[in-house]
Scaffold this active site. Structure first.
Site, PDB file in Angstrom:
ATOM      1  N   GLU A   3       0.774  -1.080   0.208  1.00  0.00           N
ATOM      2  CA  GLU A   3       0.012   0.015  -0.069  1.00  0.00           C
ATOM      3  C   GLU A   3       0.965   1.162  -0.065  1.00  0.00           C
ATOM      4  O   GLU A   3       1.819   1.323   0.791  1.00  0.00           O
ATOM      5  CB  GLU A   3      -0.978   0.045   1.371  1.00  0.00           C
ATOM      6  N   ALA A  31     -20.797   4.188   2.837  1.00  0.00           N
ATOM      7  CA  ALA A  31     -20.752   3.088   3.631  1.00  0.00           C
ATOM      8  C   ALA A  31     -21.902   2.096   3.761  1.00  0.00           C
ATOM      9  O   ALA A  31     -22.581   1.654   4.731  1.00  0.00           O
ATOM     10  CB  ALA A  31     -20.534   3.808   5.206  1.00  0.00           C
ATOM     11  N   HIS A  59     -25.218  -2.364  -0.331  1.00  0.00           N
ATOM     12  CA  HIS A  59     -26.377  -2.334  -1.195  1.00  0.00           C
ATOM     13  C   HIS A  59     -27.093  -3.529  -1.371  1.00  0.00           C
ATOM     14  O   HIS A  59     -26.643  -4.795  -1.241  1.00  0.00           O
ATOM     15  CB  HIS A  59     -26.117  -1.812  -2.458  1.00  0.00           C
ATOM     16  N   VAL A 110       4.134   1.100  -5.364  1.00  0.00           N
ATOM     17  CA  VAL A 110       4.920   0.134  -6.427  1.00  0.00           C
ATOM     18  C   VAL A 110       5.120   1.416  -7.626  1.00  0.00           C
ATOM     19  O   VAL A 110       4.145   2.184  -8.117  1.00  0.00           O
ATOM     20  CB  VAL A 110       3.415  -0.552  -7.188  1.00  0.00           C
ATOM     21  N   LYS A 151     -28.563   9.321  -9.679  1.00  0.00           N
ATOM     22  CA  LYS A 151     -29.075   8.259  -8.489  1.00  0.00           C
ATOM     23  C   LYS A 151     -29.591   9.144  -7.620  1.00  0.00           C
ATOM     24  O   LYS A 151     -30.380   8.537  -6.773  1.00  0.00           O
ATOM     25  CB  LYS A 151     -27.767   7.328  -8.192  1.00  0.00           C
ATOM     26  N   ARG A 196     -14.592   8.246  -6.774  1.00  0.00           N
ATOM     27  CA  ARG A 196     -15.077   6.715  -7.032  1.00  0.00           C
ATOM     28  C   ARG A 196     -13.742   6.451  -8.358  1.00  0.00           C
ATOM     29  O   ARG A 196     -13.662   7.273  -9.193  1.00  0.00           O
ATOM     30  CB  ARG A 196     -16.410   6.717  -7.858  1.00  0.00           C
ATOM     31  N   SER A 233     -19.028   2.288  -6.760  1.00  0.00           N
ATOM     32  CA  SER A 233     -20.145   1.695  -6.108  1.00  0.00           C
ATOM     33  C   SER A 233     -20.744   0.572  -6.945  1.00  0.00           C
ATOM     34  O   SER A 233     -20.766   0.712  -8.308  1.00  0.00           O
ATOM     35  CB  SER A 233     -21.228   2.795  -6.007  1.00  0.00           C
TER      36      SER A 233
END
Lengths: 514, 439, 130
Positions: free
Chosen positions: A50, A65, A68, A192, A269, A330, A358
């Site tokens: 990481e 959070a 769905h 990386v 949405k 996102r 999502s």
């Protein structure tokens, strides 16, 4: 508990990362950590790298959070299938195995005009095709009884009882810690920088040294396209899509029990209104494509859109009692709008887990399951490790205990009697535990994600200095080296008097020259 | 870590149980004043519960002078002011528990406190005085958009870091808010060798006292820019700068006036919020303007035997008034314990015109033969010059006080004679502000 | 040559803006003060502006790494910066008591620097400022 903590704890200096592994996972978000944990079930050497000083610092830390239910999932897409399966796995396994807050609050898609009713029917049908349990249409009266703060305009809603909320920080940290407890390594601050294909795998260059891996799994989130390009797979691009949020105080007079969606339109949405596992109310997100993968700035227009959107279903919401505004990115593959989880044919041994927007959080356990299948495809059947223990607990949560329980705990360990964060009732013991976890918290935000000091209404005003002090003590670094999050985010610039000493030193030098 | 759940297996006997006449929550100036006054009125079973490692509260980090001119009639620094009271409660043998956090106060005055020595203590208290003080408004409460890098501090946090921990929060600062804390931090930062680029104030006038404008800003050529605010914060890891905009009379940013200031630190001095989460859980009703409990003249809240004083009740500008108020609360709680006060059949409601933002107390509900006068604390909405504050009942003026200059930042006090209250036309007092010409 | 100097009075919240007409350091006239106190303040602030300096000094072995101090009397305004620079080099040992003289004569002003609180010694070893 198993696992070698040392590898994750020591990040610099004399420490040298192991030089080879069976599987290397790139990226410590919820997807990468879920994959590492699922792989740690088998007799495999697994290393996760990481780039940041903590796991859960990218997309996984700033989202809605939600687990769905899957009624809106497109069964023809990877993300649709994984969402439904992921939800199942949270129900069947994750909630029992990991000591992570998951609550099945259910979700409502609220129609505020009769013209939206056909869309509810459409979602119901789609959800039934996806095998989502318990879906039904609720009429106005039942709806308002469930959520009295809903708008008077509400006419009906789709009710999905299997939808849930989860604490994404504790989930990601839980996956990561459990993976390490089961023998995987998590290397932080190990960005990386290059990947070279070799005869029997890859040589991966990282900020912490070189490592040979037979299989590389790319779960680098926003940077997945860049990592993929390193092996020559460059036919997709990640476009950051920013979503902004408002978070409200726990002590708030608008009580919302379920996750509330407006009816989605072709364009949007809509803004979600949802409780969090800690009892705050969260509203958001809007969606805006941006260029810079680091740009998590909120904007006036974006935040206004969030509030207006939330008022569509819960009109009483205002800016009063907001304790935090934030934005998340996102990692979308625009062209397909889908996840890209596959073995890249032209580079055998390289698995992409990219484009996980999502419902990436809801899908994570299923994504991990799928990636294990892909690893098996490459390596043949994997042998289960009989020592694998899927169960994981974090530090005790003093804030959720009764007074008697607290008294008992403190009698055993006095550090749980010293409260550092008063808004969230977090003790010194919990903070020190977070720093000493298998995947250690090494920054102020890492501690906040794990055990919440500074997550409350004063946003660290009182406890901030104490948390810095404890970090400095535990990590044995000066307070001025304690970071908020990434490199360069040190909180304190100097010891007082130092600039003055330097100044008088300079002026005396000048005098000497005269 | 995995053992934690087993550790929780509760042992009911692990909790300490105590009974005390008076429990004071908070050992800052309010808690200290209340405890001292209660003791001096004859109560000796007093416990102060303080979360910090020492008494004194925020005064300990306010190392600048400007305290005590009313109460001690000499100018002291914050720590000097605090030390006087710390010595006083120590001499009186008040039971002081440091590093102790109150977890809960119930409606019937059971106080749960925790520390690492005693664990959880359940105290059954005859009287409780809430003196938790206040917290600072944050960047988030202000809704300033932008990134969330390191380098954004409330002024009070920065003050603690510099004056108590000895750490500099930054090298180049912009301060938002010109209240006294903001002004004082400008001087501290400057004198510690940091640069202060500007102090920004959204109002057309400073929120601090003139002396601080002169001695904290003008002395060091730090610019004060009124009717300007930060509309965006920049920087991914550390603050790199802010966008500043002029605002109109409704505090809305004026398009086209944007400019950038390069800095690595933003200090926020934009208001204080009484810290009443414990109070609310105890069933205490809060005032919509002060954010503190609604109290009578003894500082008793709507919950019987629970009192409040100091900044948890309403944010004070001068600590001397905190002391005066907390002494009222301490003395009243003590006298009530000793049954030395009589409850009025009907409380006298105190009302005010729109010119006043608020008045404390909300009502007068006791008769105390030893009390000569009752001070009424209030704040005006906007600066006014040459005004009288008048007190009437049933249209009949009872008393008035002249204010050469009344500012929202400075509390106005009007004392009411106890005798006056004996024969009121109706059980109601009205406060008004009138211009001298009109009067 | 005469020049105009503006001084804001700080004696009370009114904050009168006082204009002084001065020549060769002598005040020729003074306008804008509402009261006699304001006039006094403006004269003093023009001739010899002084300030009490509040700051902190490094401590070893105390419950805190710094102790708050102040100048026992106001010192010339122009010496504030030199005074904090001099104090940056000072270090005292805990315990410290309120009123303790930390520096006897700061920047040759003849004014002492005194501690403004008690600072007990730390029980478990010194708290080091890192």
């Amino acid at each position: 508990m198993g696992g070698d903590n040392r590898s994750a704890r020591v990040s610099l200096g004399e420490y040298i990362m192991q030089s080879e592994t069976d599987v290397l996972v790139v990226g410590g978000g919820v997807t990468g950590t879920a994959i590492a944990r699922e792989l740690s079930r088998y007799r495999l050497d697994v290393v996760l790298v990481e780039k940041s000083p903590d796991v859960c610092t990218g997309t996984s830390k700033s989202n809605t959070a939600l687990i769905h239910a899957g009624f809106n999932a497109d069964p023809d897409k990877q993300k649709g299938r994984l969402n439904v399966r992921g939800n199942e796995l949270y129900h069947e396994r994750i909630q029992h195995e990991l000591d992570v807050p998951i609550e099945w609050r259910g979700a409502l898609v609220v129609a505020t005009d009769e013209s939206e009713r056909p869309k509810l029917e459409e979602l119901l049908e789609k959800g039934q095709r996806n095998d989502v349990d318990g879906l039904e249409i609720l009429e106005r009266e039942a709806l308002l009884e469930k959520e009295p703060h809903l708008t008077d305009d509400a006419v009906a809603a789709l009710w999905a009882p299997t939808a849930g909320i989860v604490n994404p920080f504790e989930l990601t940290v839980g996956f990561a810690n459990n993976a390490v407890e089961n023998g995987a390594s998590v290397e932080l601050e190990a960005e990386v920088t290059d990947i070279t294909k070799t005869d029997d795998g890859f040589t991966v260059e990282t900020a912490k040294g070189e490592i040979d891996a037979e299989i590389v799994i790319n779960a680098a989130g926003l940077y997945a396209d860049e990592v993929s390009k390193m092996v020559g797979v460059d036919d997709f691009e990640i476009t950051p899509r920013r979503g902004e949020y408002y978070l409200y105080d726990k002590q708030f007079d608008i009580d919302i029990d379920t996750t509330i969606f407006p009816v989605p339109t072709e364009v949007t949405k809509g803004i979600v209104v949802t409780p969090t596992d800690e009892g705050n109310l969260l509203i958001g997100p809007n969606a805006q494509e941006i260029d810079d993968k680091r740009d998590k700035a909120t904007t006036r227009q974006g935040l206004d859109k969030v509030l207006n959107g939330a008022q569509k279903t819960v009109p009483d919401l205002t800016k009063k009692d907001v304790i935090k505004e934030f934005a998340g990115l996102r990692p979308a593959i625009k062209e397909t709008g889908d996840f890209r989880i596959q073995i890249e044919e032209e580079v055998p041994g390289f698995i992409n887990a990219a484009g996980i927007q999502s419902p990436g959080l809801a899908s994570a356990p299923a994504t991990a399951e799928l990636v294990v299948d892909l690893v098996e495809e490459l390596r043949g059947d994997l042998e289960e490790d009989p020592a694998f223990d899927p169960n994981y607990s974090g530090p005790p949560k003093v804030r959720h205990m009764s007074h008697e329980e607290r008294a008992g705990l403190i009698e055993e360990d006095a550090r749980y009697g010293q409260i550092i964060c008063r808004c969230e009732t977090v003790t010194e013991g919990e903070i020190r535990d977070a720093i000493n976890q298998p995947v250690p918290a090494q920054t102020v935000n890492a501690i906040k994600r794990r055990v919440r000091p500074g997550a409350g209404r004063c946003q660290g005003g009182f406890c901030g200095p104490r948390v810095i002090e404890i970090l400095s003590e535990e990590l044995d670094i000066p307070m001025t080296e304690v970071k908020l999050e990434e490199e360069g985010s040190e909180l304190l610039t100097d010891e007082i008097k130092q600039p003055l000493l330097e100044k008088s030193h300079e002026s005396s030098e000048v005098n000497a020259d005269d | 870590m995995t053992e934690s759940r087993q550790a929780v297996t509760s042992d009911v006997d692990a909790m300490r149980r105590e009974e005390h006449d008076l429990v004071v929550v908070g050992g800052g100036p309010a808690g200290l004043g209340a405890a001292q006054a209660a003791y001096d009125e004859g109560v000796d079973d007093i416990v102060i519960l303080e979360r910090d490692f020492e008494l004194g509260g925020i005064l300990q980090q306010c190392v600048h002078p400007g305290f005590g001119l009313e109460y001690f009639e000499e100018e002291l620094t914050g720590p000097e002011y605090a030390q006087e009271f710390i010595e006083n409660v120590a001499e009186r043998g008040v039971d002081i528990r440091l590093d102790t956090m109150v977890l809960e106060v119930t409606h019937d005055r059971t106080v749960y406190a925790v520390n690492d020595e005693d664990g959880v203590t359940e105290i059954d208290a005859e009287k409780v005085i809430l003196a938790m003080g206040c917290r600072e408004r944050t960047r988030d409460a202000l809704d300033i958009p932008g990134s969330r890098p390191a380098g954004i501090f409330t002024a009070g946090t920065a003050q603690r870091l510099i004056n108590m921990e000895g750490k500099l929060p930054g090298e180049k600062a912009v301060i938002l808010g010109s209240g006294d804390v903001g002004l004082i931090m400008a001087r501290h930062m400057h004198l510690e060798g940091a640069e202060v680029e500007a102090v920004l104030e959204i109002m057309p006038y400073t929120g601090g006292i003139t002396r601080n404008v002169v001695q904290c800003l003008e002395d060091f050529d730090i610019p004060l820019r009124t009717q300007q605010t930060i509309t965006e914060i920049h920087g991914n890891d550390r603050v790199e700068g802010v966008t500043v905009q002029e605002v109109d009379d409704d505090f809305e940013p004026i398009p086209g006036t944007e400019y950038e200031i390069e800095c690595d630190t933003v200090l926020l001095s934009v208001g204080l919020i009484p810290e009443n989460e414990l109070s609310v859980d105890a069933g205490v009703e809060l005032h919509s303007v002060t954010g503190g409990p609604i109290v009578d003249e003894t500082r008793e809240t709507n919950v019987e035997d629970i009192y409040a004083c100091g900044n948890v009740l309403h944010v004070h500008d001068v600590v001397d008034w905190v002391t005066e108020e907390s002494m009222i609360a301490g003395r009243s709680a003590a006298r009530s314990l000793q049954d030395r006060v009589e409850t009025r059949k009907e409380p006298i409601e105190i009302e005010s015109t729109a010119k006043l933002r608020y008045v404390v107390p909300d009502r007068i509900s006791t008769i105390d033969p030893d009390r000569e006068e009752i001070p009424l604390y209030m704040r005006v909405h906007a600066p006014m010059e040459d005004v009288f504050v008048t007190l009437s009942s049933g249209g009949e003026e009872l008393t008035r006080t002249f204010e050469r200059r009344a500012e929202p930042g400075e509390m106005v006090t009007l004392n009411v004679d106890s005798d006056t209250l004996a024969e009121l036309p109706e059980p109601r007092l009205e406060l008004d502000v009138v211009q001298r010409e009109e009067a | 040559m005469t020049e105009t100097v503006s001084i804001t009075c700080i004696r009370c919240p009114i904050g009168c803006d006082i204009e002084l007409e001065v020549e060769d350091g002598e005040i020729l006239s003074l306008e804008g003060a509402d009261c006699i106190q304001g006039e006094e303040y403006a004269r003093e602030e023009f001739r010899n502006p002084t300030r009490v300096l509040p700051t902190t000094v490094r401590v070893t072995g105390g419950v805190l790494p710094y102790v708050p101090v102040k100048t026992a009397e106001p010192i010339p305004k122009g010496k504030l910066e030199a005074a904090v620079e001099e104090l940056a080099t000072v270090e005292v040992e805990a315990p410290v008591e309120l009123g303790d003289v930390i520096v006897e004569n700061i920047c040759d002003t003849g004014v002492a620097i005194v501690a403004t609180r008690d600072l007990p010694a730390a029980e478990e070893g010194p708290v080091a400022a890192d």
